[in-house]
Design a protein around this motif. Structure first.
Motif, PDB file in Angstrom:
ATOM      1  N   PRO A 105      39.851   3.077 -10.091  1.00  0.00           N
ATOM      2  CA  PRO A 105      40.812   2.154 -10.685  1.00  0.00           C
ATOM      3  C   PRO A 105      42.201   2.782 -10.843  1.00  0.00           C
ATOM      4  O   PRO A 105      42.338   4.000 -10.950  1.00  0.00           O
ATOM      5  CB  PRO A 105      40.194   1.827 -12.047  1.00  0.00           C
ATOM      6  CG  PRO A 105      39.340   3.009 -12.357  1.00  0.00           C
ATOM      7  CD  PRO A 105      38.799   3.480 -11.038  1.00  0.00           C
ATOM      8  N   PHE A 106      43.191   1.930 -10.873  1.00  0.00           N
ATOM      9  CA  PHE A 106      44.575   2.374 -11.075  1.00  0.00           C
ATOM     10  C   PHE A 106      45.371   1.180 -11.585  1.00  0.00           C
ATOM     11  O   PHE A 106      44.823   0.082 -11.761  1.00  0.00           O
ATOM     12  CB  PHE A 106      45.176   2.945  -9.784  1.00  0.00           C
ATOM     13  CG  PHE A 106      45.250   1.950  -8.642  1.00  0.00           C
ATOM     14  CD1 PHE A 106      46.383   1.177  -8.440  1.00  0.00           C
ATOM     15  CD2 PHE A 106      44.173   1.799  -7.774  1.00  0.00           C
ATOM     16  CE1 PHE A 106      46.457   0.273  -7.392  1.00  0.00           C
ATOM     17  CE2 PHE A 106      44.236   0.897  -6.720  1.00  0.00           C
ATOM     18  CZ  PHE A 106      45.368   0.132  -6.524  1.00  0.00           C
ATOM     19  N   ALA A 107      46.652   1.378 -11.822  1.00  0.00           N
ATOM     20  CA  ALA A 107      47.525   0.295 -12.272  1.00  0.00           C
ATOM     21  C   ALA A 107      48.827   0.331 -11.492  1.00  0.00           C
ATOM     22  O   ALA A 107      49.150   1.326 -10.827  1.00  0.00           O
ATOM     23  CB  ALA A 107      47.800   0.411 -13.769  1.00  0.00           C
ATOM     24  N   VAL A 108      49.558  -0.757 -11.565  1.00  0.00           N
ATOM     25  CA  VAL A 108      50.884  -0.858 -10.947  1.00  0.00           C
ATOM     26  C   VAL A 108      51.862  -1.317 -12.016  1.00  0.00           C
ATOM     27  O   VAL A 108      51.548  -2.212 -12.815  1.00  0.00           O
ATOM     28  CB  VAL A 108      50.879  -1.860  -9.778  1.00  0.00           C
ATOM     29  CG1 VAL A 108      52.307  -2.120  -9.284  1.00  0.00           C
ATOM     30  CG2 VAL A 108      50.008  -1.354  -8.627  1.00  0.00           C
ATOM     31  N   ALA A 109      53.043  -0.707 -12.060  1.00  0.00           N
ATOM     32  CA  ALA A 109      54.071  -1.097 -13.025  1.00  0.00           C
ATOM     33  C   ALA A 109      55.436  -1.087 -12.342  1.00  0.00           C
ATOM     34  O   ALA A 109      55.820  -0.087 -11.733  1.00  0.00           O
ATOM     35  CB  ALA A 109      54.083  -0.144 -14.220  1.00  0.00           C
ATOM     36  N   ASP A 128      41.062  -2.666  -9.644  1.00  0.00           N
ATOM     37  CA  ASP A 128      39.819  -1.948  -9.376  1.00  0.00           C
ATOM     38  C   ASP A 128      39.930  -1.158  -8.078  1.00  0.00           C
ATOM     39  O   ASP A 128      39.354  -0.090  -7.931  1.00  0.00           O
ATOM     40  CB  ASP A 128      38.637  -2.920  -9.275  1.00  0.00           C
ATOM     41  CG  ASP A 128      38.266  -3.528 -10.617  1.00  0.00           C
ATOM     42  OD1 ASP A 128      38.534  -2.883 -11.656  1.00  0.00           O
ATOM     43  OD2 ASP A 128      37.724  -4.648 -10.627  1.00  0.00           O
ATOM     44  N   ASP A 129      40.667  -1.718  -7.117  1.00  0.00           N
ATOM     45  CA  ASP A 129      40.912  -1.060  -5.834  1.00  0.00           C
ATOM     46  C   ASP A 129      42.120  -1.710  -5.189  1.00  0.00           C
ATOM     47  O   ASP A 129      42.779  -2.556  -5.809  1.00  0.00           O
ATOM     48  CB  ASP A 129      39.674  -1.124  -4.912  1.00  0.00           C
ATOM     49  CG  ASP A 129      39.188  -2.541  -4.677  1.00  0.00           C
ATOM     50  OD1 ASP A 129      40.013  -3.414  -4.339  1.00  0.00           O
ATOM     51  OD2 ASP A 129      37.979  -2.790  -4.845  1.00  0.00           O
ATOM     52  N   ALA A 130      42.414  -1.366  -3.943  1.00  0.00           N
ATOM     53  CA  ALA A 130      43.629  -1.835  -3.285  1.00  0.00           C
ATOM     54  C   ALA A 130      43.708  -3.349  -3.155  1.00  0.00           C
ATOM     55  O   ALA A 130      44.799  -3.906  -3.065  1.00  0.00           O
ATOM     56  CB  ALA A 130      43.726  -1.204  -1.891  1.00  0.00           C
TER      57      ALA A 130
END
Length: 222
Positions: A113-117, A131-133
């Motif tokens: 998992p990751f986030a975008v800001a 959760d993914d790309a």
């Protein structure tokens, strides 16, 4: 398939042509104050580089934000105009999804998992968790970076919003802005899978800065 993709939701004025398999040509210019001035020359340059005409385009893909009112509407209005003139469908893709796709499919990404800001100005960020790309795990939102430090603790965070606030996002990572190539590639995947894309409607998330004055004085003829 020949997709014309464009996005003006961030400081990047970005355009790309995608044939359903790969990006044929692309142009990205970063200038937060000249979206309207730079977009059409970028489209012309991209078409010329690919050696095709606007009439060859079979669909238009537009980044729907979230983003500032003025910049975002430039890309969406242009996309709608192309769709009407060419008689082709216009699809919307969340700008954050484009950044997530670019980050999540990059060779340096370790998965998970990751986030975008992205930068929302007013010391805030537009953001979402992934959760993914290809899979967004939360709806786009706008918040202060300090309020996200705990909810996103331990997660890599891609985008200009993270890079501008490293204290709140120690896992900040590129890409800084969205590229139309990533938007087009993601849209092409979804279309090939038979998935429905979003309509080209803007994600503003907050009211525009410009407001109609309240309690203004009405002047009537004598």
């Amino acid at each position: 398939m020949l997709l014309l993709a464009l996005d003006t939701a961030t400081p990047a004025v970005t355009v790309a042509l995608h044939d359903g398999t790969e990006v044929l040509a692309a142009s990205t210019v970063v200038d937060a104050r000249r979206h309207g001035e730079l977009l059409m020359p970028s489209v012309d340059r991209t078409l010329a580089e690919a050696g095709v005409s606007l009439g060859d385009v079979t669909a238009v893909v537009a980044g729907v934000g979230p983003g500032p009112y003025t910049g975002l509407r430039v890309g969406l209005a242009t996309a709608e105009a192309f769709g009407l003139a060419l008689g082709v469908p216009v699809h919307g893709v969340c700008t954050l999804d484009g950044i997530a796709y670019a980050y999540g499919t990059s060779h340096g990404h370790r998965g998970g998992p990751f986030a975008v800001a992205t930068d929302a100005r007013r010391k805030e960020v537009y953001w979402a968790r992934y959760d993914d790309a290809r899979t967004r795990a939360s709806e786009p939102a706008v918040d202060r970076p300090a309020d996200l430090a705990e909810p996103l603790a331990g997660l890599p965070v891609a985008g200009a919003g993270a890079l501008l606030h490293p204290d709140a996002f120690p896992g900040a990572a590129p890409p800084e802005h969205v590229t139309a190539g990533a938007l087009a590639a993601l849209a092409a995947e979804r279309l090939a899978a038979g998935a429905a894309l979003a309509p080209p409607r803007p994600l503003y998330l907050r009211r525009p800065d410009a407001q109609v004055p309240r309690n203004y004085k009405v002047v009537t003829p004598r």
